[in-house]
Design a protein around this motif. Structure first.
Motif, short mmCIF file in Angstrom:
data_model
loop_
_atom_site.label_atom_id
_atom_site.label_comp_id
_atom_site.label_asym_id
_atom_site.label_seq_id
_atom_site.Cartn_x
_atom_site.Cartn_y
_atom_site.Cartn_z
N ALA A 144 0.83 -1.21 0.00
CA ALA A 144 0.00 0.00 0.00
C ALA A 144 0.86 1.25 0.00
N ILE A 145 0.34 2.28 -0.63
CA ILE A 145 0.85 3.64 -0.47
C ILE A 145 -0.12 4.36 0.46
N ILE A 146 0.40 5.02 1.47
CA ILE A 146 -0.44 5.79 2.38
C ILE A 146 0.06 7.23 2.39
N SER A 147 -0.81 8.13 1.97
CA SER A 147 -0.46 9.54 1.87
C SER A 147 -1.36 10.35 2.80
N ASP A 148 -0.74 11.00 3.77
CA ASP A 148 -1.48 11.86 4.71
C ASP A 148 -1.30 13.31 4.27
N HIS A 149 -2.38 13.92 3.79
CA HIS A 149 -2.33 15.30 3.31
C HIS A 149 -2.41 16.31 4.45
N GLY A 150 -2.56 15.83 5.67
CA GLY A 150 -2.56 16.73 6.81
C GLY A 150 -3.88 17.47 6.97
N GLU A 151 -3.80 18.62 7.63
CA GLU A 151 -5.00 19.40 7.93
C GLU A 151 -5.40 20.26 6.74
N VAL A 152 -6.68 20.28 6.46
CA VAL A 152 -7.24 21.11 5.40
C VAL A 152 -8.21 22.09 6.03
N ASP A 153 -7.99 23.38 5.82
CA ASP A 153 -8.87 24.42 6.36
C ASP A 153 -9.93 24.75 5.31
N PRO A 154 -11.20 24.44 5.56
CA PRO A 154 -12.24 24.70 4.56
C PRO A 154 -12.32 26.16 4.14
N ARG A 155 -11.90 27.08 5.00
CA ARG A 155 -11.97 28.49 4.65
C ARG A 155 -11.06 28.83 3.47
N THR A 156 -10.00 28.03 3.29
CA THR A 156 -9.09 28.25 2.16
C THR A 156 -9.81 28.08 0.84
N TYR A 157 -10.82 27.21 0.82
CA TYR A 157 -11.52 26.86 -0.41
C TYR A 157 -12.97 27.35 -0.38
N SER A 158 -13.18 28.52 0.18
CA SER A 158 -14.51 29.11 0.29
C SER A 158 -14.51 30.51 -0.30
N THR A 159 -15.70 30.98 -0.64
CA THR A 159 -15.92 32.34 -1.13
C THR A 159 -17.16 32.88 -0.43
N PRO A 160 -17.49 34.16 -0.63
CA PRO A 160 -18.73 34.67 -0.04
C PRO A 160 -19.98 33.90 -0.48
N ALA A 161 -19.93 33.29 -1.68
CA ALA A 161 -21.10 32.57 -2.19
C ALA A 161 -21.00 31.05 -2.03
N PHE A 162 -19.87 30.56 -1.53
CA PHE A 162 -19.65 29.11 -1.43
C PHE A 162 -18.87 28.81 -0.16
N ARG A 163 -19.41 27.89 0.65
CA ARG A 163 -18.73 27.48 1.89
C ARG A 163 -18.35 26.01 1.78
N ALA A 164 -17.05 25.75 1.72
CA ALA A 164 -16.58 24.37 1.63
C ALA A 164 -16.87 23.63 2.93
N THR A 165 -17.36 22.40 2.80
CA THR A 165 -17.66 21.58 3.97
C THR A 165 -16.87 20.28 4.02
N SER A 166 -16.33 19.85 2.88
CA SER A 166 -15.52 18.62 2.88
C SER A 166 -14.47 18.70 1.78
#
Length: 392
Positions: free
Chosen positions: A317-339
């Protein structure tokens, strides 16, 4: 619906002074894997509430790529040159999923471009899938570009990733390292997930775990060790070389590998300590000193790579941990990232690929493997054990 244009695709840089960098040894390894017919792709999926305007996305993609031209390169001999098209935005049907729509399975050409594209799905929720060739970028590089995409959507200036260094720079910045052990051909290990002929499409399974523990890679690997077909297994852990010079801002594929032994019923603490010792010793840097063609532990040429028939794999297996993701990084006033999740690719020499990332108080796991008889049931069992291990 697929977006169309009436004018030739725009390029990221002007022809007079295009971004150029040499194809690195790491990237040549991915070119070799792609030549076996296995698409080498990174796919990240952001889901959220609200809307994303397709035309605004196209403008933002151009702005992000002007700041990070490595996502608009094409192969020119021994070089990457940013004279390719800007990532395209494709509007997909509301019911499109990775399992049902060909968008998620088609390859991206590093010769003709584009090497990156976006798929927009707007239905009960909004999903943005960002796909890129793993030959020219890695997880950190693509996330930096996506962050700039959303900066542009919010009316902010992109941070940009203009650097053109390759792995040689990080070998220097890492300082002295002990020589890597002499390379030996890694023997194939019996398959764990399913039996019989495999289909061409990857099987993707996701699991959301209500926990954010430390040592995600080691905990997941220990859970996997209870399912090994023999007493031994083998784990590959991708390592971002940027850790040796955090000032570098580049979208290039700057990921090396650690290869770790796995034992049946292994302890996550033993695996974790082994991983930490390897990182302290900078073993992923030492591995770069090997000649790819002569010292590749998996396959030294295309013929050898094609001999991997799917019944045995040098890597469990390859196991890749991308660490912490802050949803605010991928949000706009019209779109709120949840996952946020990824769709790991199939790798010729690895039986499965597990990707993990932490979003808020949850950990998102996605497992990819070959779709063959019994694979789905066994993969679900693996994910259940991994989820339990993360929750302990």
């Amino acid at each position: 619906m697929t977006s169309t244009t009436t004018t030739p695709p725009t390029t990221a840089t002007t022809p007079s002074r295009p971004y150029t960098r040499r194809i690195s040894p790491i990237e040549r390894g991915y070119l070799n894997a792609a030549a076996t017919g296995t698409p080498q792709l990174i796919q990240m999926v952001i889901e959220g509430e609200g809307t994303l305007d397709p035309d605004a996305l196209r403008q933002a993609a151009r702005a992000a790529t002007l700041a990070s031209p490595g996502l608009a390169v094409r192969r020119r001999g021994a070089l990457w040159r940013a004279d390719g098209p800007v990532p395209e935005v494709v509007e997909l049907p509301a019911d499109a999923t990775p399992d049902t729509h060909p968008f998620f399975r088609r390859d991206l050409s590093v010769v003709t471009g584009p090497v990156c594209e976006l798929g927009l799905i707007q239905g009960q929720s909004t999903k943005l899938a960002v796909r890129a060739s793993h030959i020219v970028t890695d997880g950190r590089g693509l996330r930096q570009w996506i962050a700039d995409l959303f900066r542009s959507l919010r009316g902010e200036e992109p941070a940009g990733c203009p650097d053109t260094v390759d792995d040689g720079h990080f070998r220097t910045m890492a300082g002295p390292v002990h020589p890597a052990p002499a390379a030996t051909r890694l023997t194939g290990l019996p398959a764990v997930v399913g039996r019989g002929p495999a289909g061409e499409r990857p099987l993707w399974l996701r699991r959301r775990v209500a926990a954010v523990p430390s040592g995600v890679t080691a905990r997941a690997a220990a859970a996997l060790s209870r399912h090994l077909a023999t007493e031994e297994g083998r784990l590959i852990v991708p390592v971002d070389l940027r850790r040796h010079d955090p000032t570098v801002r580049s979208t290039a594929n700057l990921t090396s590998q650690l290869v770790l032994g796995l034992h049946r019923d292994d302890s996550w603490k033993r695996i974790h300590s082994t991983l930490v010792r390897a990182l302290i010793a900078k073993d992923e840097v030492a591995a770069l000193e090997r000649d790819f063609l002569r010292d590749n532990p998996f396959a030294n040429n295309l013929s050898e790579a094609r001999e991997l028939d799917g019944s045995r794999f040098p890597c469990t297996a390859i196991i890749s941990d991308h660490g912490e993701v802050d949803p605010r990084t991928y949000s706009t006033p019209a779109f709120r990232a949840t996952s946020f999740a990824t769709l790991p690719m199939l790798v010729p020499y690895a039986e499965m690929f597990l990707s993990a990332c932490r979003v808020g108080v949850t950990t998102e796991l996605t497992l990819s493997c070959r779709n063959r008889p019994g694979a789905r049931e066994k993969a679900e069992e693996l994910l259940t054990d991994m989820a339990e291990a993360l929750g302990q």
